[in-house]
Design a protein around this motif. Structure first.
Motif, PDB file in Angstrom:
ATOM      1  N   SER A 180       6.100  10.037  33.291  1.00  0.00           N
ATOM      2  CA  SER A 180       5.736  11.035  34.125  1.00  0.00           C
ATOM      3  C   SER A 180       4.909  12.187  33.611  1.00  0.00           C
ATOM      4  O   SER A 180       4.161  13.085  33.941  1.00  0.00           O
ATOM      5  CB  SER A 180       6.776  11.669  34.882  1.00  0.00           C
ATOM      6  OG  SER A 180       7.665  12.251  34.083  1.00  0.00           O
ATOM      7  N   TYR A 181       5.057  12.151  32.122  1.00  0.00           N
ATOM      8  CA  TYR A 181       4.018  13.015  31.243  1.00  0.00           C
ATOM      9  C   TYR A 181       2.588  12.984  31.691  1.00  0.00           C
ATOM     10  O   TYR A 181       1.935  13.852  31.704  1.00  0.00           O
ATOM     11  CB  TYR A 181       4.633  12.822  29.908  1.00  0.00           C
ATOM     12  CG  TYR A 181       3.603  13.891  28.852  1.00  0.00           C
ATOM     13  CD1 TYR A 181       4.220  14.728  28.474  1.00  0.00           C
ATOM     14  CD2 TYR A 181       2.499  13.340  28.293  1.00  0.00           C
ATOM     15  CE1 TYR A 181       3.629  15.644  27.470  1.00  0.00           C
ATOM     16  CE2 TYR A 181       1.837  14.082  27.260  1.00  0.00           C
ATOM     17  CZ  TYR A 181       2.307  15.305  27.027  1.00  0.00           C
ATOM     18  OH  TYR A 181       1.879  15.970  25.947  1.00  0.00           O
ATOM     19  N   PHE A 182       2.264  11.929  32.032  1.00  0.00           N
ATOM     20  CA  PHE A 182       0.844  11.548  32.298  1.00  0.00           C
ATOM     21  C   PHE A 182       0.423  11.886  33.658  1.00  0.00           C
ATOM     22  O   PHE A 182      -0.597  11.800  34.088  1.00  0.00           O
ATOM     23  CB  PHE A 182       0.349  10.109  32.023  1.00  0.00           C
ATOM     24  CG  PHE A 182       0.690   9.918  30.631  1.00  0.00           C
ATOM     25  CD1 PHE A 182       0.152  10.205  29.636  1.00  0.00           C
ATOM     26  CD2 PHE A 182       1.732   8.981  30.294  1.00  0.00           C
ATOM     27  CE1 PHE A 182       0.381  10.022  28.169  1.00  0.00           C
ATOM     28  CE2 PHE A 182       2.089   8.548  29.184  1.00  0.00           C
ATOM     29  CZ  PHE A 182       1.397   8.883  27.956  1.00  0.00           C
ATOM     30  N   ASN A 183       1.386  12.207  34.738  1.00  0.00           N
ATOM     31  CA  ASN A 183       1.176  12.526  36.200  1.00  0.00           C
ATOM     32  C   ASN A 183       0.269  13.603  36.337  1.00  0.00           C
ATOM     33  O   ASN A 183       0.304  14.384  35.250  1.00  0.00           O
ATOM     34  CB  ASN A 183       2.513  12.975  36.817  1.00  0.00           C
ATOM     35  CG  ASN A 183       3.390  11.688  36.960  1.00  0.00           C
ATOM     36  OD1 ASN A 183       2.975  10.642  36.762  1.00  0.00           O
ATOM     37  ND2 ASN A 183       4.521  11.868  37.673  1.00  0.00           N
ATOM     38  N   GLY A 184      -0.717  13.466  37.287  1.00  0.00           N
ATOM     39  CA  GLY A 184      -1.668  14.452  37.382  1.00  0.00           C
ATOM     40  C   GLY A 184      -1.905  14.669  38.989  1.00  0.00           C
ATOM     41  O   GLY A 184      -2.298  15.715  39.470  1.00  0.00           O
ATOM     42  N   PHE A 185      -1.577  13.492  39.685  1.00  0.00           N
ATOM     43  CA  PHE A 185      -1.973  13.725  41.262  1.00  0.00           C
ATOM     44  C   PHE A 185      -0.531  13.591  41.934  1.00  0.00           C
ATOM     45  O   PHE A 185      -0.400  14.147  43.052  1.00  0.00           O
ATOM     46  CB  PHE A 185      -2.791  12.236  41.654  1.00  0.00           C
ATOM     47  CG  PHE A 185      -4.222  12.158  40.955  1.00  0.00           C
ATOM     48  CD1 PHE A 185      -5.204  13.058  41.545  1.00  0.00           C
ATOM     49  CD2 PHE A 185      -4.428  11.407  39.905  1.00  0.00           C
ATOM     50  CE1 PHE A 185      -6.315  13.091  40.948  1.00  0.00           C
ATOM     51  CE2 PHE A 185      -5.608  11.539  39.401  1.00  0.00           C
ATOM     52  CZ  PHE A 185      -6.734  12.377  40.058  1.00  0.00           C
ATOM     53  N   LEU A 186       0.401  12.743  41.547  1.00  0.00           N
ATOM     54  CA  LEU A 186       1.744  12.552  42.122  1.00  0.00           C
ATOM     55  C   LEU A 186       2.834  12.906  41.295  1.00  0.00           C
ATOM     56  O   LEU A 186       2.757  12.817  40.194  1.00  0.00           O
ATOM     57  CB  LEU A 186       1.851  11.107  42.812  1.00  0.00           C
ATOM     58  CG  LEU A 186       0.697  10.597  43.881  1.00  0.00           C
ATOM     59  CD1 LEU A 186       0.904   9.143  43.852  1.00  0.00           C
ATOM     60  CD2 LEU A 186       0.473  11.278  44.816  1.00  0.00           C
ATOM     61  N   HIS A 188       5.862  15.060  39.648  1.00  0.00           N
ATOM     62  CA  HIS A 188       5.986  16.128  38.864  1.00  0.00           C
ATOM     63  C   HIS A 188       5.025  16.041  38.004  1.00  0.00           C
ATOM     64  O   HIS A 188       4.668  15.177  37.202  1.00  0.00           O
ATOM     65  CB  HIS A 188       7.626  16.149  38.122  1.00  0.00           C
ATOM     66  CG  HIS A 188       7.560  17.238  37.010  1.00  0.00           C
ATOM     67  ND1 HIS A 188       7.382  18.458  37.342  1.00  0.00           N
ATOM     68  CD2 HIS A 188       7.451  17.286  35.723  1.00  0.00           C
ATOM     69  CE1 HIS A 188       7.538  19.454  36.436  1.00  0.00           C
ATOM     70  NE2 HIS A 188       7.337  18.628  35.210  1.00  0.00           N
ATOM     71  N   VAL A 189       4.136  17.193  37.913  1.00  0.00           N
ATOM     72  CA  VAL A 189       2.824  17.340  37.034  1.00  0.00           C
ATOM     73  C   VAL A 189       3.444  18.352  35.933  1.00  0.00           C
ATOM     74  O   VAL A 189       3.844  19.573  36.451  1.00  0.00           O
ATOM     75  CB  VAL A 189       1.549  17.915  37.788  1.00  0.00           C
ATOM     76  CG1 VAL A 189       0.417  17.988  36.886  1.00  0.00           C
ATOM     77  CG2 VAL A 189       1.344  16.869  39.054  1.00  0.00           C
ATOM     78  N   ARG A 190       3.290  18.021  34.841  1.00  0.00           N
ATOM     79  CA  ARG A 190       3.644  18.916  33.760  1.00  0.00           C
ATOM     80  C   ARG A 190       2.622  19.930  33.518  1.00  0.00           C
ATOM     81  O   ARG A 190       1.423  20.002  34.085  1.00  0.00           O
ATOM     82  CB  ARG A 190       4.051  18.207  32.338  1.00  0.00           C
ATOM     83  CG  ARG A 190       2.590  17.569  31.821  1.00  0.00           C
ATOM     84  CD  ARG A 190       2.761  17.236  30.508  1.00  0.00           C
ATOM     85  NE  ARG A 190       1.488  16.469  30.283  1.00  0.00           N
ATOM     86  CZ  ARG A 190       0.499  16.989  29.837  1.00  0.00           C
ATOM     87  NH1 ARG A 190       0.174  18.126  29.832  1.00  0.00           N
ATOM     88  NH2 ARG A 190      -0.858  15.884  29.775  1.00  0.00           N
ATOM     89  N   PRO A 191       2.988  21.121  32.842  1.00  0.00           N
ATOM     90  CA  PRO A 191       1.690  22.161  32.420  1.00  0.00           C
ATOM     91  C   PRO A 191       0.894  21.468  31.628  1.00  0.00           C
ATOM     92  O   PRO A 191       1.089  20.595  30.850  1.00  0.00           O
ATOM     93  CB  PRO A 191       2.698  23.195  31.949  1.00  0.00           C
ATOM     94  CG  PRO A 191       4.026  23.089  32.328  1.00  0.00           C
ATOM     95  CD  PRO A 191       4.235  21.576  32.435  1.00  0.00           C
ATOM     96  N   LEU A 192      -0.047  22.072  31.433  1.00  0.00           N
ATOM     97  CA  LEU A 192      -1.203  21.922  30.431  1.00  0.00           C
ATOM     98  C   LEU A 192      -0.778  22.007  28.962  1.00  0.00           C
ATOM     99  O   LEU A 192       0.020  22.937  28.919  1.00  0.00           O
ATOM    100  CB  LEU A 192      -2.718  22.683  30.675  1.00  0.00           C
ATOM    101  CG  LEU A 192      -3.247  22.444  32.007  1.00  0.00           C
ATOM    102  CD1 LEU A 192      -4.272  23.746  32.204  1.00  0.00           C
ATOM    103  CD2 LEU A 192      -4.019  21.217  32.214  1.00  0.00           C
ATOM    104  N   HIS A 193      -1.027  21.016  28.034  1.00  0.00           N
ATOM    105  CA  HIS A 193      -0.647  21.306  26.721  1.00  0.00           C
ATOM    106  C   HIS A 193      -1.906  21.979  25.906  1.00  0.00           C
ATOM    107  O   HIS A 193      -3.032  22.066  26.573  1.00  0.00           O
ATOM    108  CB  HIS A 193      -0.416  20.124  26.060  1.00  0.00           C
ATOM    109  CG  HIS A 193      -1.246  18.864  25.911  1.00  0.00           C
ATOM    110  ND1 HIS A 193      -2.623  19.063  25.332  1.00  0.00           N
ATOM    111  CD2 HIS A 193      -1.074  17.463  26.092  1.00  0.00           C
ATOM    112  CE1 HIS A 193      -3.228  17.853  25.308  1.00  0.00           C
ATOM    113  NE2 HIS A 193      -2.325  16.998  25.848  1.00  0.00           N
ATOM    114  N   ASN A 298      -6.882  14.090  26.213  1.00  0.00           N
ATOM    115  CA  ASN A 298      -6.086  14.598  27.431  1.00  0.00           C
ATOM    116  C   ASN A 298      -5.075  13.586  27.645  1.00  0.00           C
ATOM    117  O   ASN A 298      -5.074  12.578  27.007  1.00  0.00           O
ATOM    118  CB  ASN A 298      -7.093  14.474  28.691  1.00  0.00           C
ATOM    119  CG  ASN A 298      -6.699  14.430  29.867  1.00  0.00           C
ATOM    120  OD1 ASN A 298      -5.915  15.354  30.241  1.00  0.00           O
ATOM    121  ND2 ASN A 298      -6.478  13.250  30.629  1.00  0.00           N
ATOM    122  N   GLY A 299      -4.117  14.162  28.444  1.00  0.00           N
ATOM    123  CA  GLY A 299      -2.914  13.309  28.576  1.00  0.00           C
ATOM    124  C   GLY A 299      -2.443  13.362  30.141  1.00  0.00           C
ATOM    125  O   GLY A 299      -1.331  12.737  30.423  1.00  0.00           O
TER     126      GLY A 299
END
Length: 347
Positions: A180-186, A188-193, A298-299
């Motif tokens: 889920s670290y790679f999630n961006g649309f669906l 949990h979306v992690r904060p930007l690194h 990017n991740g």
């Protein structure tokens, strides 16, 4: 200010075996020469309209560097009987044109140009095999790095520098546990690194500077097709700025400000349409490198999709610009391999 030392050109008459220039060396030298003939025109015009003494000295130094690079490359080309490219000449600049940009813009412009130069030189260094060419590219890299340091210091001293966002220092080393670290649309979306933030901010900084040029060039271009090209570039650039700002603001992080107010209201062209078209095609080509670099580090899926869209936008825009450049008879042909098929068909 450092004294610029000339590069010693490899001689055909030394005891060392003579080395032909490789395709990489020819291509990079040609690109650096073309770019610096343009820079010479642009910086010479800027120097006609600058009030700040510190900025004036930096512009003079940058112009000296461009002139020095041109001398070195011309020496190498002449030693190889390589035809000197035309590039851009005094016919492409009107030093008597009214001011188009404020003094502050010159610092932002030089920072953008220096970053573009470093991206060219850094990729060239591993490919340069002949000593004189390698020494020249290393000199380009060092002088451009020194210029960037001076520019950042001056921007900071004058209150024009906006710092990238600050994030907390981690309390301990942690490892990614879930995909889920790679999630961006669906989900949990992690904060930007840190690297994602750095490139979002850097691309905003580049685009803010690029937009100023697009506004200015759109005001002064002589032909409708060039004006339309600049206006389209401004629209694309603003969309990219807004997309990057959205990503940062979603994390409650500050974004780089716009610089649009640094354009004066002149409609009198200081540069030829040919120079302005080349300049923007070149700057948008740098955006391709910058976006691709950001994409590689990017991740998150949403940011990856954003940069992929950016690359498509820029690729199509640069292609449209190249068509105009060719139609107008402005595009000099870079050195290229032998067309064996054409040779065979002419027999």
């Amino acid at each position: 200010m450092k004294t610029i030392k000339p590069i010693k050109i490899t001689s055909r008459l030394t005891d060392q075996p003579y080395e032909k220039l490789t395709s990489a060396e020819l291509g990079k030298l040609w690109a650096v020469y073309m770019g610096n003939t343009m820079s010479k025109c642009v910086l010479s015009y800027y120097l006609q309209h600058v009030n700040d003494k510190d900025i004036k000295e930096i512009l003079k130094n940058a112009l000296n560097i461009s002139n020095d690079f041109l001398i070195d490359i011309k020496s190498i080309f002449q030693s190889e009987n390589f035809p000197i490219p035309i590039g851009f000449t005094e016919d492409d600049v009107n030093l008597g044109a009214p001011r188009l940009f404020a003094d502050e813009f010159y610092l932002h412009y030089l920072k953008y140009a220096a970053k573009a130069g470093l991206s060219l030189y850094s990729t060239a260094i591993p490919l340069m095999l002949r000593k004189d060419v390698r020494d020249f590219i290393l000199k380009c890299n060092q002088l451009t790095t020194d210029l960037l340091v001076t520019l950042n210091d001056t921007l900071k001293e004058k209150g024009y520098l906006t710092r990238p966002p600050v994030i907390p220092i981690p309390e301990k080393v942690e490892f990614v546990q879930k995909e889920s670290y790679f999630n961006g649309f669906l989900g949990h979306v992690r904060p930007l690194h840190g690297l994602e933030i750095a490139h979002l901010y850097d691309n905003m900084e580049n685009n803010s500077t690029s937009k100023v040029l697009l506004i200015g060039f759109g005001q002064v271009a002589k032909t409708e097709k060039v004006r339309d090209f600049m206006h389209l570039g401004k629209e694309i650039t603003m969309k990219h700025i807004e997309a990057c700002r959205h990503q940062l603001n979603n994390e409650d992080l500050p974004a780089h400000p716009l610089l649009d107010d640094l354009v004066e209201n002149s409609t009198f062209a200081p540069f030829s349409d040919k120079l302005m078209m080349f300049h923007k095609i070149d700057m948008f080509s740098m955006k391709i490198r910058s976006y691709a670099n950001a994409l590689s580090l990017n991740g998150r899926h949403d940011i990856g999709a954003m940069y992929s869209k950016f690359l498509l936008d820029i690729g199509l825009y640069v292609q449209d610009g190249a068509k105009i450049f060719i139609d107008e008879g402005w595009m000099e042909q870079p050195p290229q391999a032998v067309d064996r098929d054409a040779m065979s068909s002419n027999k």
